[in-house]
Structure formats: structure tokens, C-alpha cells
Design a protein around this motif. Sequence first.
Motif, PDB file in Angstrom:
ATOM      1  N   GLU A 105       0.824  -1.215   0.000  1.00 25.51           N
ATOM      2  CA  GLU A 105       0.000   0.000   0.000  1.00 25.51           C
ATOM      3  C   GLU A 105       0.856   1.262   0.000  1.00 25.51           C
ATOM      4  N   ASN A 113     -12.613  -3.736  -1.702  1.00 23.58           N
ATOM      5  CA  ASN A 113     -11.196  -3.343  -1.697  1.00 23.58           C
ATOM      6  C   ASN A 113     -10.396  -4.198  -0.720  1.00 23.58           C
ATOM      7  N   LYS A 137      -7.485  -6.628  -1.910  1.00 22.69           N
ATOM      8  CA  LYS A 137      -6.118  -6.293  -1.485  1.00 22.69           C
ATOM      9  C   LYS A 137      -5.526  -7.392  -0.609  1.00 22.69           C
TER      10      LYS A 137
END
Length: 338
Positions: A55, A180, A184
Motif C-alpha cells: 500500500e 477493496n 487487497k
Amino acid sequence: MKKFAWFLFILIMLSFGTYYYLPSYLSTTSNTATIEITVPEGASLNYVADLLYKEGVIKSKLWFKYQSQQEGIDRNIKPGSYTLHPNIDFEEIFSLLQKGTLEKPIIVTIPEGFTLYQIAKRTEAVGLGTAEEFIEATKQYFDRKEYNFDTEKVFYEMEGYLYPDTYYFSEKQTVSDVVNTLAKTMEAVFTEEYLKQADEMNLSVHEVLTIASLIEREAYHDQERAAISGVIYNRLKRNMLLQIDATVIYGIGKGQEHISRVLYAHLEDPSPFNTYRTQGLPPGPIAAPSKASIHAALYPEDHDYLYYVLGEGGHVFSKTYREHEINVANYRRMVNQN
């Protein structure tokens, strides 16, 4: 002599700077925008470090893990959804990870082998939006990420790309946040080692996930995942049809309906997911694979088996069709006795 003195001086200054300034530099976040992450129940320090690095929050996974271990954070990571602002230091991250952030979490468990449609229905059941909103959010995520595989023949673009696990969400989070997080989390599973192994095998991530999903739906227990993976690769190398019932089931139900028994008539279904008719891998994953199945897809067992059929306590593997016929007959006899 003067050159040596200058060299020694520069070396000392570099060592001084490294000793005093590098730790401070590495211990601050590098993200320029606010980042939202979700840490699932039971997440390891390696998982959190990989997630933060991917990230763009931390500069070094090794330094983060070292500092975490020094502070004892590795043994006290709490699940939760975390907001990480730019330019915070490790101490603030450590504080968040130890306290957790969810006072009244919405807990959703996604079993291994669930289809995207089943995941959508599961999140709807716990109050995280509707199934239709979830599916739409997966389409939007797919468009943003610009994946490079053909979607013409798949039912859901993000099938197989959402990681099955137990998640903790808050009431403030949107359906997009949920998608998300699941996506992820799957991305974080693909470590540098896994990506390198896939590249060495000349496989795309899409192909790895497809093979892993087949293993997930076929394996009776963990110990046989690598063996089933080996059978898949052996058949692909010999240009044999994979003939996997789970792909037939997925194709007939268009990723939604689930039949409990495959009939001979089903084997004639024209779906590109029908591996009794279509050569090679299906167009995409047929379910959400676990890390164990992804690992098996990347590290198949080396053997000469080409067939397997369910037996007592797991699958029975064979090298020839004649052996397979005997094993099938034994299976049918066992079913009839029960």
C-alpha cells in the motif's frame, strides 16, 4: 595520505548519517494520501508488513518487522480497519495495531471455495449492502485496476480475486471498502516469492488463481492439494482434457446456481468452463482459493499420476486409465454400500 584522510572522513560521516538518520527515515510512513487497511483475525506480522508495503505505507518490510519484534507487536496484532495518515511514525502504527479499532464489528466469514456470487450473498446477509451492490463494486474495482486478462467468457471479472477469510468491518464502511479489502488481501498473498515462482513457471497471476481454484474445489483435505495440482499439470503437458467436475458445475450454474450431482448430460454442456469439452484451463477461476491452494498451484507435487477419484478419506490417484477404472468401481461400490 590526504586522499586517504578524506576517504576516511567521508566514510565516518556516512556511517554517522546511517546510524543516526536512516532509522528515523525508515520509521516514518511514505504514503502521501490517507490509506485505509483492514487486518483480518489471526493476521501474522509478515501479512501486515506485506500489506503495508504494497500500500506504500512503509519503506522497508524488514525494518518494520524488526521494529515490531523489538516492541513485541508481532504477538499482539488486533484485527480491525485502520486509517493511516501520511507522515506518521511506527509508534502510532504499533499503537493502532495493538488496540484495534472496531468497537462493534460486523464480522463476515468467507469460506474457502466460495464463488463471487456466494461472497456477495454472504456480505448481504450480514448487512454490508446488497449482493447487487457488491457485484457492481467488484466491476468498478476491476476497471480501476486495469487487469490484463480476457473477460469475454467469464461470468464475473473478479472471480477468484477476493480472498476467503474472516473479516471485521465497521458500520461506516461501504460496499466498495469491503471489496477493496478482500481484493487487497488476495494481492498481499502474492508475495515476491510467489510472483517470482509464477514467472519461472511462465504463468500469469490469472492462470495461477485459475489452477488454485480448481485445486480448492477438488481437494478433499490439505495433504492432497499438491498431488491434485500435479495431476492438473501432468494432463496439461499431455494435452489431455482436465475433466474436472467442479468446472462443469460452475459453467452450468453460470457462477451462481450449484448442482449437487454431475450427470452424463451435463458433460455435453457447451460452456467454455466445461473441461470435459474444452482443452486447457477454463477462462478464469471458478471459486476463491485459499493460500494453501495457491501454494499448491505454484509448487505441484512431482509424480506420474493422471487420474484421481474419491475414495475413503480422500482421493485415490492412478497413473493409467485401467487403474483409474478399478478405483472408480471401488468408489461406486463404497457409495452403494453406504
